[in-house]
Design a protein around this motif. Structure first.
Motif, mmCIF file in Angstrom:
data_model
loop_
_atom_site.group_PDB
_atom_site.id
_atom_site.type_symbol
_atom_site.label_atom_id
_atom_site.label_comp_id
_atom_site.label_asym_id
_atom_site.label_seq_id
_atom_site.Cartn_x
_atom_site.Cartn_y
_atom_site.Cartn_z
ATOM 1 N N SER A 52 -12.975 -3.013 -49.816
ATOM 2 C CA SER A 52 -13.757 -1.786 -50.453
ATOM 3 C C SER A 52 -15.194 -2.839 -51.086
ATOM 4 O O SER A 52 -14.023 -3.842 -51.859
ATOM 5 C CB SER A 52 -13.225 -0.810 -51.182
ATOM 6 O OG SER A 52 -12.196 -0.676 -50.273
ATOM 7 N N ASP A 65 -14.363 0.933 -47.554
ATOM 8 C CA ASP A 65 -14.755 2.008 -48.173
ATOM 9 C C ASP A 65 -16.060 1.553 -48.968
ATOM 10 O O ASP A 65 -16.389 0.026 -49.372
ATOM 11 C CB ASP A 65 -14.372 2.099 -49.121
ATOM 12 C CG ASP A 65 -12.853 2.647 -48.563
ATOM 13 O OD1 ASP A 65 -13.212 3.717 -47.744
ATOM 14 O OD2 ASP A 65 -12.098 2.642 -48.074
ATOM 15 N N TRP A 94 -18.212 2.023 -52.003
ATOM 16 C CA TRP A 94 -18.091 3.802 -53.571
ATOM 17 C C TRP A 94 -19.188 3.012 -54.049
ATOM 18 O O TRP A 94 -19.590 2.050 -54.827
ATOM 19 C CB TRP A 94 -17.124 2.893 -54.482
ATOM 20 C CG TRP A 94 -15.892 2.928 -53.746
ATOM 21 C CD1 TRP A 94 -14.877 2.146 -52.632
ATOM 22 C CD2 TRP A 94 -14.761 4.283 -54.233
ATOM 23 N NE1 TRP A 94 -13.931 2.563 -52.341
ATOM 24 C CE2 TRP A 94 -13.426 4.003 -53.185
ATOM 25 C CE3 TRP A 94 -15.125 5.775 -54.598
ATOM 26 C CZ2 TRP A 94 -12.087 4.726 -53.021
ATOM 27 C CZ3 TRP A 94 -14.126 5.867 -54.733
ATOM 28 C CH2 TRP A 94 -12.404 6.083 -54.055
ATOM 29 N N VAL A 145 -17.790 -1.837 -54.581
ATOM 30 C CA VAL A 145 -18.965 -0.912 -55.930
ATOM 31 C C VAL A 145 -19.871 -1.586 -55.264
ATOM 32 O O VAL A 145 -19.787 -2.294 -55.636
ATOM 33 C CB VAL A 145 -17.824 -0.341 -57.076
ATOM 34 C CG1 VAL A 145 -18.941 0.018 -57.297
ATOM 35 C CG2 VAL A 145 -16.369 -0.120 -56.843
ATOM 36 N N LEU A 169 -19.014 6.789 -50.514
ATOM 37 C CA LEU A 169 -17.974 7.213 -51.417
ATOM 38 C C LEU A 169 -18.825 7.374 -52.565
ATOM 39 O O LEU A 169 -18.197 7.130 -53.137
ATOM 40 C CB LEU A 169 -16.724 5.975 -51.049
ATOM 41 C CG LEU A 169 -16.118 6.262 -50.072
ATOM 42 C CD1 LEU A 169 -14.673 5.798 -49.834
ATOM 43 C CD2 LEU A 169 -15.179 7.572 -49.203
ATOM 44 N N LYS A 170 -19.663 8.201 -52.384
ATOM 45 C CA LYS A 170 -20.624 9.259 -53.261
ATOM 46 C C LYS A 170 -19.487 9.897 -54.630
ATOM 47 O O LYS A 170 -19.404 10.664 -54.067
ATOM 48 C CB LYS A 170 -21.855 9.588 -53.090
ATOM 49 C CG LYS A 170 -22.770 8.461 -52.578
ATOM 50 C CD LYS A 170 -23.287 9.632 -51.694
ATOM 51 C CE LYS A 170 -24.541 8.932 -50.429
ATOM 52 N NZ LYS A 170 -25.405 9.992 -50.237
ATOM 53 N N GLN A 171 -19.294 8.709 -56.103
ATOM 54 C CA GLN A 171 -18.692 10.331 -56.398
ATOM 55 C C GLN A 171 -19.225 11.092 -57.611
ATOM 56 O O GLN A 171 -20.212 10.620 -58.189
ATOM 57 C CB GLN A 171 -18.233 8.637 -57.964
ATOM 58 C CG GLN A 171 -17.467 8.126 -57.585
ATOM 59 C CD GLN A 171 -15.885 7.518 -56.692
ATOM 60 O OE1 GLN A 171 -15.327 8.567 -57.042
ATOM 61 N NE2 GLN A 171 -16.382 7.894 -55.078
ATOM 62 N N LYS A 183 -10.402 1.877 -60.003
ATOM 63 C CA LYS A 183 -9.949 1.851 -58.331
ATOM 64 C C LYS A 183 -9.770 0.538 -58.289
ATOM 65 O O LYS A 183 -8.906 0.102 -56.594
ATOM 66 C CB LYS A 183 -10.808 2.523 -56.671
ATOM 67 C CG LYS A 183 -11.811 3.578 -58.192
ATOM 68 C CD LYS A 183 -11.238 4.190 -57.590
ATOM 69 C CE LYS A 183 -11.754 6.249 -57.457
ATOM 70 N NZ LYS A 183 -10.972 6.826 -57.037
ATOM 71 N N LEU A 229 -16.004 1.353 -62.282
ATOM 72 C CA LEU A 229 -15.428 2.125 -61.189
ATOM 73 C C LEU A 229 -13.966 1.166 -60.980
ATOM 74 O O LEU A 229 -12.805 1.729 -59.842
ATOM 75 C CB LEU A 229 -15.792 2.645 -60.384
ATOM 76 C CG LEU A 229 -15.932 3.814 -58.825
ATOM 77 C CD1 LEU A 229 -14.859 4.781 -59.573
ATOM 78 C CD2 LEU A 229 -16.810 4.096 -58.507
#
Length: 166
Positions: free
Chosen positions: A6, A33, A35, A8, A64-66, A94, A90
């Motif tokens: 993943s 993923d 993010w 970010v 994965l838009k918060q 996470k 984030l």
């Protein structure tokens, strides 16, 4: 164990990758993923006067838009702009080990927080190494034509790493 599949991602690399490649699909190929903090979503969707990258960002439904803003530590809030601070926050929240930030200060603060780094150029180099048909020299030229500044050192490094040196 931190999640290494993943990432970010910050605003700058999203815009740079759209400039370089025309869309964000390379991220879907390289990471399980991807993010995007709420704060970064907001920056992208504001789009500036040209609305550059807004459509490409919106059609990337797999991101994965918060949906809500981060509660950002006072240190990160003071040290970084809101997008970079939210990316680091984030990732820590996470337990994601890698962030994608292009700006030098953001990269330093991410390292201080024990995070691994990549940037838009790092993603392009990784994609090329993994067999994607990317010509780094052309991608950099497209980035520059969209007003994305890259130092001569970064350009030289990228071309060398991609085997496209002079």
């Amino acid at each position: 164990m931190p999640n290494q599949k993943s990432i970010v991602i910050n605003t700058g690399p999203i815009i740079a990758l759209v400039a370089a490649l025309g869309d964000l699909s390379i991220l879907k190929c390289l990471y399980k993923d991807v993010w995007v903090p709420f704060e970064v979503c907001s920056e992208i969707l504001q789009g500036g006067s040209s609305l550059f990258a807004v459509n490409e960002f919106q059609v990337a439904a797999w991101l994965l838009k918060q949906p809500v803003a981060q509660i950002i530590s006072p240190f990160l809030n003071q040290a970084l702009d809101i997008g970079e601070a939210s990316v680091v926050q984030l990732a820590l929240q996470k337990n994601i080990s890698t962030v994608c930030i292009d700006e030098a200060v953001g990269r330093r603060v991410a390292r201080l927080n024990g995070l691994r780094l990549t940037g838009s150029i790092g993603i392009l180099i990784r994609a090329k190494r993994e067999g994607f048909p990317i010509v780094i020299r052309d991608a950099i030229q497209r980035m520059k034509s969209h007003g994305i500044w890259l130092s001569d050192g970064v350009v030289s490094f990228a071309l060398e790493q991609a085997g496209e040196g002079h």
